[in-house]
Write an enzyme that holds these catalytic residues in place. Structure first.
Site, PDB file in Angstrom:
ATOM      1  N   SER A 238      -6.003  -7.968   4.263  1.00  0.00           N
ATOM      2  CA  SER A 238      -5.713  -9.275   4.838  1.00  0.00           C
ATOM      3  C   SER A 238      -4.258  -9.626   4.542  1.00  0.00           C
ATOM      4  CB  SER A 238      -6.639 -10.341   4.257  1.00  0.00           C
ATOM      5  OG  SER A 238      -6.257 -10.608   2.917  1.00  0.00           O
ATOM      6  N   LYS A 239      -3.842 -10.744   5.097  1.00  0.00           N
ATOM      7  CA  LYS A 239      -2.426 -11.143   4.992  1.00  0.00           C
ATOM      8  C   LYS A 239      -1.940 -11.214   3.548  1.00  0.00           C
ATOM      9  CE  LYS A 239      -0.599 -13.109   9.051  1.00  0.00           C
ATOM     10  NZ  LYS A 239      -1.515 -13.110  10.119  1.00  0.00           N
ATOM     11  N   ARG A 240      -2.870 -11.570   2.620  1.00  0.00           N
ATOM     12  CA  ARG A 240      -2.381 -11.731   1.246  1.00  0.00           C
ATOM     13  C   ARG A 240      -1.967 -10.405   0.614  1.00  0.00           C
ATOM     14  NH1 ARG A 240      -6.656 -10.410  -2.093  1.00  0.00           N
ATOM     15  NH2 ARG A 240      -8.436 -10.068  -0.731  1.00  0.00           N
ATOM     16  N   HIS A 241      -2.335  -9.276   1.236  1.00  0.00           N
ATOM     17  CA  HIS A 241      -1.890  -7.985   0.720  1.00  0.00           C
ATOM     18  C   HIS A 241      -0.474  -7.645   1.171  1.00  0.00           C
ATOM     19  CE1 HIS A 241      -6.361  -7.254   0.617  1.00  0.00           C
ATOM     20  NE2 HIS A 241      -5.999  -6.961  -0.598  1.00  0.00           N
ATOM     21  N   GLY A 242       0.062  -8.441   2.066  1.00  0.00           N
ATOM     22  CA  GLY A 242       1.391  -8.132   2.605  1.00  0.00           C
ATOM     23  C   GLY A 242       1.297  -7.927   4.100  1.00  0.00           C
TER      24      GLY A 242
END
Ligand code: GLU
Length: 463
Positions: A238-242
């Site tokens: 997801s976005k929080r991984h980059g």
């Protein structure tokens, strides 16, 4: 029996940018086809009119193009084929492999309430045709009620679905529009697709789709459902991984050649090979090398792969990657003068950079114009003593041959005559030529800039 040529496809739904997972799916299909002299087709699954946009289609095409994945023929619009989907559904109804279903949404809801957790069974499945009302109807697949549907998946192995757990899916809605699941099968059949490589979130769809193939007597393609990509922590990406969009990777400055190598290794392996080019990937890629466990994104590894590709690339290929990077980040293209100064330095620059912005940062001396603006450290390096030495050096290099050996010899002589080390000369030289103190070697810069530009920058700095 001659083997039928391989035909693969990438079938994105144009509802947003090209996700890194989608890019990998496309890459696997491309490698598989290209390595076998087959065809790689593109189908835009734009049946969902509310969510599909032309901008998303454009973004997907641009993403594939940036990644270097070329497809055969024109992209197929699934929506444009709606008449064909309806035609097949009606033919199936005539053949009895599908039937008209007159149930209303309210009736289905009531049925579900009375039969919790049961797949819907339409009362029209086995009705007498003479009792059919003159009313709009959906066309449902007459799916087998007993036994099992087994998908012999090239990655997942045999996956068995109980037929009594699968309802008779709708092929054509009562408003005449095809369902997505039906459209996919008709399209894949008509496009001659022999291998379907896609995310394993579509595995259960494969069972229903296999039933449609069987109902039509069509050859089933080989299915290969690949595990999704996970983030660094092993959780769903997801976005929080980059970065999750391919365009984000382009903007971070990973060359497309490196992305192809890195993405190929994300869920597929060939022994211990980590670094390879397209020709090797095409030769080696096979479905047996795809792992069953989700692959994890690893940015350190990506940087390593990227650095390797930058170093291994021809100047021409590197300049093309740089041009694509500048475009992806809305920066102006390099001017002829910039290219002229940059090109001779590429051999040196590409050994050290892991990403394109790192390379451009080191290349800054070649990209800037006079007068060179000096940062604080560069200004400090241009103290009066150093400026004096630079002036002498300017005079001494007016007439030397502009070769590494002669320039090095001139600098060496200058250092000796001033009783200082070469380092004492290098710092102000870097400052004068690049406006900063961390740069490629001064001789590399002088050679790339050429005599006139070098002497002009020295004159500016010592004026
Ligand atoms: N359109 C589907 C998606 O974007 C892919 C369907 C398929 O590959 O069969 O997830």
């Amino acid at each position: 029996m001659p083997q039928s040529p391989v035909v693969t496809r990438f079938a994105p739904s144009p509802t947003g940018y090209l996700h890194i997972g989608g890019a990998r799916t496309a890459l696997f299909n491309w490698l598989f086809a290209r390595g076998r002299g087959g065809k790689f087709l593109l189908r835009i699954e734009d049946t969902d009119r509310a969510r599909s946009t032309p901008e998303a289609t454009q973004a997907i095409l641009e993403g594939l193009t940036w990644l270097g994945l070329d497809w055969d023929g024109e992209p197929v619009s699934q929506f444009a084929r709606a008449d064909r989907h309806a035609e097949v559904a009606r033919q199936m109804m005539e053949a009895g492999t599908a039937y008209p279903c007159y149930t209303t949404p309210a009736e289905i809801e009531a049925w579900r309430a009375a039969n919790p957790n049961q797949p819907f069974v339409s009362p029209w499945r086995d009705s007498d045709p003479s009792t059919r009302p003159d009313a709009p109807f959906a066309i449902r697949l007459r799916a087998p009620r007993e036994g099992v549907t087994v998908i012999h998946d090239a990655v997942q192995g045999d996956v068995t679905f109980r037929n009594d757990q699968l309802d008779d899916m709708v092929l054509l809605r009562s408003d005449g529009t095809p369902t997505y699941m039906h459209a996919v099968v008709v399209d894949d059949h008509d496009m001659g697709v022999t291998h379907i490589i896609r995310g394993d979130d579509h595995l259960t769809n494969a069972a229903r789709q296999a039933q449609v193939y069987a109902a039509n007597g069509w050859d089933l393609p080989v299915f290969a459902h690949i595990p999704l990509i996970h983030g660094t922590d092993g959780k769903k990406l997801s976005k929080r991984h980059g970065a999750v969009g391919l365009h984000e990777y382009a903007a971070l400055g990973y060359p497309a050649a490196a992305m192809r190598n890195y993405l190929a290794r994300l869920g597929w392996s060939h022994g211990d090979d980590e670094l390879f080019d397209d020709a090797q990937a095409m030769e080696w890629f096979d479905l047996g090398g795809i792992g069953k466990a989700p692959a994890r994104l690893d940015f350190k590894k990506l940087e390593h792969v990227s650095g390797h590709h930058i170093a291994a690339m021809s100047d021409e290929a590197l300049l093309a990657e740089l041009a694509a990077f500048l475009k992806a980040t809305d920066q102006p293209a390099l001017s002829p003068v910039q290219l002229q100064r940059l090109t001779p330095a590429l051999g040196v620059l590409k050994q050290k950079a892991r990403t394109l912005p790192q390379l451009l940062d080191q290349a800054r001396f070649a990209l800037i114009d006079r007068p060179v603006a000096a940062d604080d450290k560069a200004r400090a390096a241009l103290d009066p003593v150093s400026v004096g030495i630079l002036k002498d050096l300017t005079a001494a290099t007016q007439h030397v041959n502009w070769t590494r050996d002669d320039l090095e010899a001139a600098a060496q002589r200058m250092a000796e005559s001033h009783g200082v080390g070469l380092g004492k000369i290098a710092a102000p030289l870097r400052a004068a030529l690049a406006g900063r103190t961390t740069t490629p070697s001064v001789f590399d810069m002088m050679l790339a800039l050429g005599r006139d530009e070098t002497l002009a920058r020295l004159a500016d700095a010592t004026a």
